[in-house]
Design an enzyme around this catalytic site. Structure first.
Site, PDB file in Angstrom:
ATOM      1  N   GLU A 286       0.827  -1.200   0.000  1.00 58.26           N
ATOM      2  CA  GLU A 286       0.000   0.000   0.000  1.00 58.26           C
ATOM      3  C   GLU A 286       0.867   1.260   0.000  1.00 58.26           C
ATOM      4  O   GLU A 286       0.729   2.123   0.863  1.00 58.26           O
ATOM      5  CB  GLU A 286      -0.917   0.021   1.230  1.00 58.26           C
ATOM      6  CG  GLU A 286      -1.815  -1.198   1.395  1.00 58.26           C
ATOM      7  CD  GLU A 286      -2.497  -1.242   2.754  1.00 58.26           C
ATOM      8  OE1 GLU A 286      -2.396  -0.247   3.515  1.00 58.26           O
ATOM      9  OE2 GLU A 286      -3.110  -2.272   3.073  1.00 58.26           O
ATOM     10  N   PRO A 287       1.777   1.420  -0.959  1.00 55.18           N
ATOM     11  CA  PRO A 287       2.636   2.612  -0.944  1.00 55.18           C
ATOM     12  C   PRO A 287       1.889   3.857  -1.414  1.00 55.18           C
ATOM     13  O   PRO A 287       1.008   3.787  -2.264  1.00 55.18           O
ATOM     14  CB  PRO A 287       3.744   2.241  -1.929  1.00 55.18           C
ATOM     15  CG  PRO A 287       3.059   1.338  -2.910  1.00 55.18           C
ATOM     16  CD  PRO A 287       2.064   0.544  -2.096  1.00 55.18           C
ATOM     17  N   GLY A 288       2.247   4.985  -0.852  1.00 59.32           N
ATOM     18  CA  GLY A 288       1.683   6.260  -1.287  1.00 59.32           C
ATOM     19  C   GLY A 288       2.777   7.296  -1.445  1.00 59.32           C
ATOM     20  O   GLY A 288       3.167   7.663  -2.545  1.00 59.32           O
ATOM     21  N   ARG A 289       3.302   7.746  -0.306  1.00 54.44           N
ATOM     22  CA  ARG A 289       4.324   8.800  -0.308  1.00 54.44           C
ATOM     23  C   ARG A 289       5.526   8.433  -1.181  1.00 54.44           C
ATOM     24  O   ARG A 289       6.055   9.275  -1.909  1.00 54.44           O
ATOM     25  CB  ARG A 289       4.786   9.024   1.146  1.00 54.44           C
ATOM     26  CG  ARG A 289       5.727  10.193   1.334  1.00 54.44           C
ATOM     27  CD  ARG A 289       6.380  10.140   2.722  1.00 54.44           C
ATOM     28  NE  ARG A 289       5.412   9.879   3.775  1.00 54.44           N
ATOM     29  CZ  ARG A 289       4.829  10.810   4.519  1.00 54.44           C
ATOM     30  NH1 ARG A 289       5.121  12.074   4.305  1.00 54.44           N
ATOM     31  NH2 ARG A 289       3.992  10.471   5.473  1.00 54.44           N
ATOM     32  N   TYR A 329       2.593  19.036  11.233  1.00 52.99           N
ATOM     33  CA  TYR A 329       3.636  18.120  11.716  1.00 52.99           C
ATOM     34  C   TYR A 329       4.968  18.802  12.004  1.00 52.99           C
ATOM     35  O   TYR A 329       5.920  18.131  12.375  1.00 52.99           O
ATOM     36  CB  TYR A 329       3.931  17.046  10.659  1.00 52.99           C
ATOM     37  CG  TYR A 329       2.783  16.217  10.186  1.00 52.99           C
ATOM     38  CD1 TYR A 329       1.913  15.594  11.068  1.00 52.99           C
ATOM     39  CD2 TYR A 329       2.573  16.015   8.826  1.00 52.99           C
ATOM     40  CE1 TYR A 329       0.873  14.808  10.605  1.00 52.99           C
ATOM     41  CE2 TYR A 329       1.534  15.226   8.353  1.00 52.99           C
ATOM     42  CZ  TYR A 329       0.688  14.633   9.261  1.00 52.99           C
ATOM     43  OH  TYR A 329      -0.340  13.850   8.795  1.00 52.99           O
ATOM     44  N   CYS A 355      -4.440  34.153   8.192  1.00 51.30           N
ATOM     45  CA  CYS A 355      -4.429  34.872   9.464  1.00 51.30           C
ATOM     46  C   CYS A 355      -4.227  33.911  10.630  1.00 51.30           C
ATOM     47  O   CYS A 355      -5.110  33.713  11.468  1.00 51.30           O
ATOM     48  CB  CYS A 355      -5.738  35.654   9.621  1.00 51.30           C
ATOM     49  SG  CYS A 355      -5.685  36.854  10.964  1.00 51.30           S
TER      50      CYS A 355
END
Length: 427
Positions: A286-289, A329, A355
C-alpha cells in the site's frame, strides 16, 4: 528529485521551465512529473518481478489518500496499479479515473453502511476490517445485498515504526487495526459469519519509515499469526504488508524499495518452503508517499519581504491551506528559488497570508530573493493537495502534470464563487 533540475539557472519539471508554467497557469501551482510517478511505481513493480512475483502473485495498491488527482490515478492504473482507499469518495475517484474496482482494497476505521454498499456494488477486491463491530456491520450489509464480502483483518502488531507520532499506526495506543492478541479470536468470528469470506491479512505500522527493520519485524508477527490460522483451517490467500517507506525531504536516506522488497520476499519464500512446501501466497503493498511524494512540487510567488531585528519574513502567496504539513507536523520541505539570480542571500521564514501564526511553510532558510520571485517547495506531491483546505475563503491551487515537453492542466484553480456555490442565504 532528479526530474526537477536546473537548466541555465531555471528550475525545470522534466523539459519545461517552472517559470513558464506559472506564467501560463498562475501561482500557487502544484506541478507533478509523469516520469517521476512512473519510475517510483516501477521500483515496486520491478522488484516484485525480480523476486518471481509476476501476474497475480503480487499487487501494488497505491494509497489514494496521498494524492487523489484523477490524472495521477489514471496514470498509475494504466501501469497496472491497484488502489488502497479509505472512503467511498476515493472509490468513486478511482472509478472516474478508469481504475479497476476489483483491484481496490478498502481500509479505514470508520466505514459507513453506504460506503460498504457502494464497495460491494462495485465488487472490490477486499475490505481491510479494523474492528469486530465493523465486521458485524459488514456482514449485515453484505447479507442485505445478497453478497459475501471478502475481508482481511488489519492486525496491529504493536511494532514501533520510529516515525512521527501522528503517522505511527502500529502501536497499541493507535486507533488502527485489531490488537495482535485479539486477532485469532477475531478471525474465528469472521470465519463463522455467513456473509463474510476471509481471504487475507493486513498490517500497516506507519509512514515515512527510513529503515525496513520495523516492517520486517511486523512481517514476522504476521507470519506467526498466519500459521496459527492455518492450523484452525482458516486459510489466508493474500498477505498485505502495507506501505510506509519514506522519501528524502532533506538529508534522509530511506531504504531503497528494491532492497526492502528483496529482504521481505526472501523471508516469505523461506517460510513458505519450510511450512507449506513452497505453496505461494499473494503479497500486496500500500505505498503512497514513496510513489508520489518526490514527484511533485508547489510553486509560490514572493509577495513581500519583511525585515526586522528578530527575523526576516518572505511572505508568499501559498499558505497553510495549500500545504498543511509544516503547520500540522512541523514537517520540513526543501525550498529552492525557481530562477537563480544575483540577490544578496538572507535567512528567511517563508510564511503565507493566512491569518494564523501557524501559517508557515519553511523556517530559517537562506534565500537570495526579491518580491515577484518564485519559490519551489519540494517533495510536495504527497499529502499536499489532498490535505488542502479553503480556510480564509482561499481557492485551492491549480494542478498540472508534466510529461516531457508537454503540460496538462489536471485541476483548475478554484475561485471564490466556487467556494460558496453550495451555500444559501436564509430569507
Amino acid at each position: 528529485m532528479s526530474h526537477f533540475s536546473y537548466r541555465n539557472g531555471v528550475l525545470h519539471a522534466e523539459d519545461l521551465p517552472l517559470t513558464a508554467l506559472v506564467k501560463q497557469f498562475g501561482s500557487p501551482l502544484y506541478v507533478y512529473s509523469a516520469a517521476a510517478l512512473t519510475a517510483n511505481y516501477a521500483a515496486y513493480a520491478d522488484a516484485c518481478k525480480k523476486n518471481g512475483r509476476s501476474g497475480d502473485a503480487a499487487l501494488v495498491c497505491y494509497s489514494v489518500k496521498s494524492n487523489s488527482n484523477l490524472a495521477v490515478l489514471n496514470l498509475l492504473g494504466k501501469l497496472g496499479s491497484g488502489f488502497d482507499i479509505v472512503s467511498g469518495g476515493e472509490l468513486l475517484r478511482v472509478i472516474a479515473a478508469g481504475g479497476d474496482p476489483r483491484k481496490v482494497i478498502f481500509s479505514g476505521v470508520g466505514k459507513g453502511r453506504d460506503e460498504m454498499q457502494l464497495a460491494l456494488q462495485h465488487d472490490i477486491l477486499c475490505f481491510n476490517v479494523e474492528s469486530i463491530p465493523e465486521l458485524h456491520r459488514l456482514n449485515e450489509v453484505a447479507g442485505a445485498a445478497g453478497k459475501r464480502a471478502r475481508v482481511s483483518l488489519r492486525v496491529n502488531p504493536n511494532v514501533d515504526a520510529k516515525t512521527h507520532p501522528y503517522i505511527s499506526t502500529g502501536l497499541k495506543e493507535n486507533k488502527f487495526g485489531v490488537a495482535y492478541e485479539d486477532a485469532l479470536d477475531c478471525y474465528r468470528t469472521a470465519a463463522a459469519l455467513p456473509h463474510i469470506e476471509v481471504v487475507g491479512i493486513d498490517c500497516h505500522i506507519g509512514s515515512q519509515l527510513l529503515d525496513d527493520a520495523p516492517l520486517l519485524e511486523a512481517l514476522d508477527k504476521v507470519i506467526e499469526l498466519i500459521d496459527r490460522l492455518e492450523a484452525e483451517q482458516i486459510h489466508i490467500h493474500h498477505l498485505d504488508i502495507g506501505g510506509g517507506i519514506g522519501i528524502t525531504y532533506d538529508d534522509e536516506q530511506p531504504v531503497p524499495v528494491g532492497d526492502y522488497l528483496g529482504r521481505l520476499f526472501a523471508r516469505i519464500d523461506a517460510w513458505r518452503k519450510e511450512k507449506y512446501a513452497g505453496a505461494p501466497v499473494k503479497v500486496m503493498f500500500e505505498p503512497g508517499r514513496s510513489i508520489v511524494g518526490n514527484a511533485g512540487v508547489l510553486i509560490t510567488e514572493v509577495q513581500y519581504l519583511k525585515h526586522s531585528e528578530a527575523k526576516n519574513f518572505a511572505v508568499v502567496d501559498a499558505a497553510m491551506n495549500d500545504l498543511m504539513r509544516p503547520a500540522m507536523y512541523e514537517a520540513w520541505h526543501g525550498v529552492q528559488v525557481v530562477q537563480q539570480g544575483g540577490e544578496a542571500a538572507r535567512v528567511y521564514d517563508v510564511v503565507g497570508p493566512v491569518c494564523e501564526s501557524g501559517d508557515w511553510l519553511a523556517r530559517g532558510r537562506e534565500l537570495a530573493i526579491a518580491p515577484g520571485d518564485l519559490l519551489a517547495l519540494m517533495s510536495a506531491g504527497a499529502y499536499g493537495m489532498t490535505m488542502a483546505s479553503n480556510y480564509n475563503t482561499r481557492g485551492r491551487a491549480a494542478e498540472v502534470l508534466v510529461d516531457g515537453a508537454q503540460v496538462h492542466l489536471v485541476r483548475k484553480r478554484e475561485n471564490p464563487a466556487d467556494l460558496f456555490a453550495l451555500e444559501t442565504i436564509v430569507s
